[in-house]
Design a protein around this motif. Structure first.
Motif, PDB file in Angstrom:
ATOM      1  N   MET A   1      76.281  37.372  26.408  1.00  0.00           N
ATOM      2  CA  MET A   1      76.923  38.681  26.389  1.00  0.00           C
ATOM      3  C   MET A   1      77.079  39.136  27.845  1.00  0.00           C
ATOM      4  O   MET A   1      76.151  39.043  28.643  1.00  0.00           O
ATOM      5  N   SER A   2      78.245  39.656  28.156  1.00  0.00           N
ATOM      6  CA  SER A   2      78.480  40.140  29.516  1.00  0.00           C
ATOM      7  C   SER A   2      77.723  41.447  29.750  1.00  0.00           C
ATOM      8  O   SER A   2      77.333  42.120  28.783  1.00  0.00           O
ATOM      9  N   PRO A   3      77.527  41.833  31.012  1.00  0.00           N
ATOM     10  CA  PRO A   3      76.876  43.121  31.281  1.00  0.00           C
ATOM     11  C   PRO A   3      77.629  44.296  30.638  1.00  0.00           C
ATOM     12  O   PRO A   3      77.006  45.205  30.082  1.00  0.00           O
TER      13      PRO A   3
ATOM     14  N   GLU B   1      79.482  44.260  27.919  1.00  0.00           N
ATOM     15  CA  GLU B   1      79.233  44.214  26.472  1.00  0.00           C
ATOM     16  C   GLU B   1      77.817  44.693  26.155  1.00  0.00           C
ATOM     17  O   GLU B   1      77.594  45.423  25.193  1.00  0.00           O
TER      18      GLU B   1
END
Length: 68
Positions: free
Chosen positions: A1-3, A5
């Motif tokens: 998961m991206s920061p 997200e």
């Protein structure tokens, strides 16, 4: 998961678990105001003055109807 997200998930969980409905609406309005103006609402002197007077930070929706 991206920061980004991860922050979205964190914000969503925080809103639904900690804040009552009114608090959620105020926070979402604060975020919408920041997105619309590109700055934090309290950096605007008029908004800051209104917040001190009202006891709450007026957001994007409310500042459209409460201009002096």
């Amino acid at each position: 998961m991206s920061p980004a997200e991860g922050l979205h998930v964190e914000r969503t969980e925080f809103f639904t678990r900690v804040m009552p409905q009114e608090g959620q609406e105020l926070m979402l309005d604060y975020i919408a105001t920041t997105d619309a103006t590109g700055e934090l609402p309290l950096y605007n002197p008029d908004t800051y003055e209104q917040a001190l007077t009202l006891g709450s930070v007026p957001g994007h929706r409310s500042t459209k109807t409460t201009r002096r």
